[in-house]
Enzyme design. Structure first.
Site, PDB file in Angstrom:
ATOM      1  N   ARG A  17      -2.335   8.836   2.060  1.00  0.00           N
ATOM      2  CA  ARG A  17      -1.981   7.863   1.043  1.00  0.00           C
ATOM      3  C   ARG A  17      -1.497   6.560   1.671  1.00  0.00           C
ATOM      4  NH1 ARG A  17       2.284   4.684  -0.167  1.00  0.00           N
ATOM      5  NH2 ARG A  17       3.689   6.414   0.359  1.00  0.00           N
ATOM      6  N   HIS A 213       9.831   4.189   8.122  1.00  0.00           N
ATOM      7  CA  HIS A 213       8.815   3.551   8.953  1.00  0.00           C
ATOM      8  C   HIS A 213       9.425   3.309  10.334  1.00  0.00           C
ATOM      9  CE1 HIS A 213       5.561   2.658   6.011  1.00  0.00           C
ATOM     10  NE2 HIS A 213       6.527   3.032   5.204  1.00  0.00           N
ATOM     11  N   CYS A 244       2.908  -1.680   6.222  1.00  0.00           N
ATOM     12  CA  CYS A 244       2.479  -2.933   5.611  1.00  0.00           C
ATOM     13  C   CYS A 244       1.520  -3.696   6.520  1.00  0.00           C
ATOM     14  CB  CYS A 244       3.703  -3.790   5.342  1.00  0.00           C
ATOM     15  SG  CYS A 244       3.291  -5.352   4.590  1.00  0.00           S
ATOM     16  N   ASN A 253       4.450   4.590   9.488  1.00  0.00           N
ATOM     17  CA  ASN A 253       5.427   5.638   9.258  1.00  0.00           C
ATOM     18  C   ASN A 253       5.866   6.259  10.580  1.00  0.00           C
ATOM     19  OD1 ASN A 253       5.436   6.206   6.161  1.00  0.00           O
ATOM     20  ND2 ASN A 253       3.297   5.861   6.695  1.00  0.00           N
TER      21      ASN A 253
END
Lengths: 313, 313
Positions: A17, A213, A244, A253
């Site tokens: 995802r 992250h 991002c 992550n």
């Protein structure tokens, strides 16, 4: 909460995802399935397989329904997806997910930028999603994933009281879990400890996962203090993908491979095989050949001293 | 111990020694000086500027004497160097270092491979170094840097009791500090906490620095538990340079830039400016153009939320 726990710590794999959402490349559906099959084979028991969002905005997520159906055929995998609004949640329920995560920004400017909704409008979405779930899909879990809780690139500082207030609102609206996400990689260890301690104190069993992250290299340090505050579910992604695309140099992550090494070395069982994660990593690499992958364990290996929690040294 | 403490935590910058020892490129002496000048300007108060070893084995360290003399001209910098034997220590003393670190492997196979000495032979070196220091250079500190204390690529597991036994032997031989080094990047957080807690318990004020490599991405997590065990001095290197050139994919020391961010975000003053570290990083990059540099903060920046310990949010 969520799925059966045969481990001390649940790692929720969010790569399918989190990264595919931010990358423009569309991975072929068959390749996605192989990747998810490999993740499951490595022992990951919860996988966030995609987002239910506008196909126009994110064409790379257009096959999420098919991916959910596929993932449901994998034994022992709890299948989750992100749904930012009622429409997405309905699609997710129909596709057969076992849990949805609704991203709710504590920073209102971020909420407006990200999902074009004020707080009041988001609360209304959550209320309707819960009503729909209660009426038609009572077995499906709903998590509120609070974002920008450790700070926001737009708003700057986010007050901890505001985070707790939002968590209470979500609990009152009837969600099953409230997770905390470090959307922009601002989290630092003491802040993590404070916020999760307060979350656990205020919400008890509804206190959910930590989503970090590794943008500033503090990811595993944050995991340590979150563990100390009682967190037992961590989001992570194979190869550290995700994050991002608009923050140059910012990695994604926390890396599943490195996280498993950390936890197992601390005697905490994850049920995940590092060796088999490396197989999944190869599949991922073939599917996203132009994307950087992160992590130290894949290059360095586990070393002579490593053993899984519970195994003899 | 060691130098004046105007900060809560002392960061001992080891890049000029740890990396240049393992890289075949010889950096011009003038460039080394600029790099060290930049490190000092960033607020680093202790710098390990080189090794006193055979010029035949490590020609890139042939100018260490000149570098020591230069570094001693920088105000507020405590100048240290590595010396593996009596001969090197004598050279270091003569050059004007303020502290030497003697690397002592707890793993005897590693000691034989690294410095071609048994434990008994190393103890004799340490005894002679201390005698020389006491007789002629009483102001110079001597640290025993215990290596392979968290495991060894040759021997495998290193028993914690053996580490403590070695620490006691070093104290009896008269060293001023005993540091613990994770030579091969095997250290994990609970192990770090256990060993430094025992070291502090047994040696009190003689318990010294933590030297971590980030080979497996656990460096800052290890710093957290070391802090909890009372460690106040951490070795680190700008850009994470250093480490073993024979371990493919293994990165070097923990990254000074990321460490300063971690500590300051926890309210611990380091006296180091991240902005000025980035200036030093540019100098380093020009001096070692073919070497990878590590770290997250240099790419991501400190973010809107960051402030130094003691500064107002």
């Amino acid at each position: 909460m969520s799925n059966q726990k045969t481990s001390d710590i649940l790692i929720s794999e969010v790569g399918p995802r989190d990264r595919l959402q931010s990358v423009s490349t569309t991975m072929p559906t068959a390749h996605k399935k192989q990747w998810i099959r490999d993740l499951a084979a490595a022992g990951l028991r919860e996988i966030e397989v995609g987002s239910f969002v506008s196909h126009k905005l994110l064409p790379q997520m257009a096959d999420t329904g098919e991916i959910v159906a596929f993932a449901r055929t994998l034994p022992g995998v709890f299948v989750t997806a992100l749904a930012p609004n009622l429409h997405g949640a309905q699609d997710a329920f129909q596709a057969g997910v076992q849990k949805i995560t609704i991203p709710v920004s504590v920073s209102e400017p971020h909420s407006l930028a990200n999902v074009n909704k004020t707080h009041a409008q988001m609360f209304e979405q959550v209320r309707q999603i819960i009503a729909c779930r209660n009426a038609h899909y009572p077995a499906v879990l709903v998590e509120a994933g609070l974002s920008t809780v450790f700070g926001c690139t737009i708003q700057g500082v986010v007050e901890e009281d505001d985070v707790l207030r939002m968590a209470h609102t979500m609990a009152e609206l009837g969600v099953d879990e409230v997770g905390l996400a470090d959307t922009v990689g601002y989290a630092t260890p003491l802040q993590v400890h404070r916020l999760f301690t307060r979350l656990k104190h205020d919400l008890g069993e509804l206190a959910g996962s930590a989503h970090f992250h590794n943008t500033r290299g503090q990811g595993l340090a944050n995991v340590l203090t979150a563990l100390d505050a009682g967190v037992t579910t961590f989001d992570a992604s194979l190869g550290g993908i995700g994050g991002c695309p608009y923050a140059p140099g910012a990695s994604g992550n926390i890396v599943t491979e490195d996280l498993v090494y950390l936890l197992e070395s601390m005697g905490l069982r994850t049920g995940v095989s590092i060796e088999k994660l490396l197989v999944a990593r190869e599949t991922l690499k073939q599917g996203l050949p132009n994307e950087p992958l992160y992590g130290f364990i894949p290059d360095a290996g586990v070393g002579k001293n490593f053993h899984y929690a519970g195994e003899k040294a």
